[in-house]
Scaffold this active site. Structure first.
Site, PDB file in Angstrom:
ATOM      1  N   GLU A 166      15.015 -47.810 -68.844  1.00  0.00           N
ATOM      2  CA  GLU A 166      13.923 -48.357 -67.688  1.00  0.00           C
ATOM      3  C   GLU A 166      12.830 -49.196 -68.192  1.00  0.00           C
ATOM      4  O   GLU A 166      11.478 -48.737 -68.031  1.00  0.00           O
ATOM      5  CB  GLU A 166      13.268 -46.846 -67.187  1.00  0.00           C
ATOM      6  N   GLU A 273      24.464 -42.254 -64.713  1.00  0.00           N
ATOM      7  CA  GLU A 273      23.631 -41.016 -64.033  1.00  0.00           C
ATOM      8  C   GLU A 273      23.971 -40.752 -62.778  1.00  0.00           C
ATOM      9  O   GLU A 273      22.928 -40.676 -61.765  1.00  0.00           O
ATOM     10  CB  GLU A 273      21.983 -41.058 -64.500  1.00  0.00           C
TER      11      GLU A 273
HETATM   12  C1  XIL Z   1      15.241 -36.305 -65.651  1.00  0.00           C
HETATM   13  C2  XIL Z   1      15.493 -35.022 -65.771  1.00  0.00           C
HETATM   14  O1  XIL Z   1      16.878 -34.559 -65.251  1.00  0.00           O
HETATM   15  C3  XIL Z   1      14.772 -34.051 -65.393  1.00  0.00           C
HETATM   16  O2  XIL Z   1      15.078 -32.693 -65.653  1.00  0.00           O
HETATM   17  C4  XIL Z   1      13.232 -34.617 -66.007  1.00  0.00           C
HETATM   18  O3  XIL Z   1      12.329 -33.699 -65.412  1.00  0.00           O
HETATM   19  C5  XIL Z   1      13.138 -35.847 -65.605  1.00  0.00           C
HETATM   20  O4  XIL Z   1      14.076 -36.683 -66.338  1.00  0.00           O
HETATM   21  N1  XIL Z   1      16.608 -41.220 -65.074  1.00  0.00           N
HETATM   22  C6  XIL Z   1      16.633 -40.902 -66.420  1.00  0.00           C
HETATM   23  C7  XIL Z   1      16.807 -39.481 -66.768  1.00  0.00           C
HETATM   24  O5  XIL Z   1      17.087 -41.702 -67.152  1.00  0.00           O
HETATM   25  O6  XIL Z   1      16.553 -39.129 -68.069  1.00  0.00           O
HETATM   26  C8  XIL Z   1      16.044 -38.468 -65.675  1.00  0.00           C
HETATM   27  O7  XIL Z   1      16.136 -37.143 -66.024  1.00  0.00           O
HETATM   28  C9  XIL Z   1      16.480 -38.868 -64.454  1.00  0.00           C
HETATM   29  C10 XIL Z   1      16.147 -40.524 -63.968  1.00  0.00           C
END
Ligand code: XIL
Length: 369
Positions: A166, A273
């Site tokens: 990100e 994801e």
């Molecule tokens: C999220 C986790 O799933 C949560 O438990 C935490 O509170 C925040 O992060 N994009 C990403 C992940 O790259 O690392 C994130 O994961 C979700 C969005």
């Protein structure tokens, strides 16, 4: 007479057996075990690695979840256990205990371990931010040492890494400027991280990973021009991660086009994801908007089609040699981060709250077969 009695006995026996059988089936169904017989492991049919993120500690006490995770997935991504605030909670304190256990688990079940992530504004611990503010020159050295120690330790064990997560603005074009890394080092921090990671493990597959790039075309353009610039200058990037947290109404045609253009770089493409929501949010913590508060049978069927379409697009648009795999961000609605993070009710995954497969599961299976 004897024959009739014998028949009556047989009938009673038969009724008794049927009732017993039905109650066994009922018990087994309640326990969830019956599902195993009807479910095909996604990993056994998938032409590319297929994974899910998992939160290691709760997972340890959840045998049903473990059984499903082992049945379906050939790739393991940690939900948060491998992020900087977990691995280095305090200055000079590396805590590799959980990551070591994850490595062992993945080896035991023959799963590829994917490292998520090295540098992310959102998991940078406060102590790093404070120190960088007081001593900006320190941050580059810290980045180098952190990456070289971490990636070096798991060289040959972690197959690929999200090196920077990100790094672009939430919406529209351009870099994410509200990040200690950008504020201190400028945009150069991104390529620095790739160079350090490559130096620590020349064989690891190194990804730039971001969200909404499948649909925000300005953001996508920024990402692609950064990637092409890296390629032109020999920055060791090997893949693009599309987080692919999508909504039911994101058009397939847009997803197909961005994936195609990304694949034209020749890099590995990871859907890193995946989840598919019905409601909306503003991309920030607590920012959910509850448009749908029950999941109807029609919505379940529509979601099956969307999952089917997404996996099919990936299979058809991304050349085989560039298919790094598809990873779900959690695979059941009970544990999904969407509910906790956006403070919203939704059903974004392929298994329901009771760990039973949803139509979405069959959609994925059909698209993989
Ligand atoms: C999220 C986790 O799933 C949560 O438990 C935490 O509170 C925040 O992060 N994009 C990403 C992940 O790259 O690392 C994130 O994961 C979700 C969005």
């Amino acid at each position: 007479m004897v024959g009739m009695k014998g028949n009556r006995y047989k009938i009673i026996n038969c009724v008794f057996l049927t009732v017993t059988l039905l109650s066994i089936v009922g018990c087994v169904a309640k326990s969830g075990l019956s599902l195993a017989a009807t479910e095909t492991g996604l990993r056994t049919v998938s032409p590319f690695p297929i994974g899910s993120s998992i939160r290691y500690l709760p997972f340890q006490n959840d045998l049903r979840l473990q059984r499903l995770q082992q049945l379906h997935f050939s790739s393991y991504t940690a939900g948060s256990d491998m992020k900087m605030h977990k691995v280095m909670p305090e200055e000079n304190v590396f805590d590799f205990t959980i990551v070591d256990s994850i490595v062992e688990y993945a080896e035991n079940y023959n799963q590829r371990l994917f490292g998520h992530n090295l540098i992310w504004h959102s998991s940078t611990p406060n102590w790093v931010k404070r120190k960088a503010k007081n001593d900006p020159a320190w941050l580059a050295t810290f980045m180098h040492d952190y990456i070289s120690e971490y990636v070096g330790r798991y060289r040959g064990k972690v197959h690929g890494w999200d090196v920077v997560n990100e790094g672009l603005n939430t919406a529209g074009g351009g870099y994410r400027t509200e990040s200690i890394w950008y504020e201190t080092l400028g945009p150069k921090y991104i390529e620095m991280a790739f160079r350090f990671a490559h130096e620590a493990d020349p064989d690891a597959v190194l990804f730039y990973n971001d969200f909404n790039v499948e649909r925000d075309l300005d953001k996508f353009e920024s990402m692609i021009s950064m990637v092409k610039d890296f390629q032109a200058r020999g920055v060791p990037i090997s893949g693009i991660g599309f987080q692919m947290h999508i909504r039911m109404d994101i058009p397939n045609s847009v997803i197909a086009e961005t994936l195609k253009q990304a694949a034209n770089t020749g890099l590995q493409i990871h859907l890193s994801e995946v989840d598919i929501i019905f409601n909306t949010h503003d991309d920030s913590r607590g920012g959910g908007v509850q448009n749908f508060d029950t999941l109807t049978p029609e919505m379940r069927v529509a979601q099956k089609k969307k999952y089917y379409d997404l996996v099919t697009i990936y299979r058809t648009v991304v050349p085989k040699a560039q298919q790094y795999g598809v990873t779900f961000w959690g695979f059941n609605d009970r544990d999904t981060w969407i509910r906790r993070f956006f403070d919203i009710k939704d059903w974004p995954t392929i298994y329901d709250d009771n760990l039973a497969p949803k139509p979405a599961f069959w959609g994925v299976l059909q698209a993989l077969e």
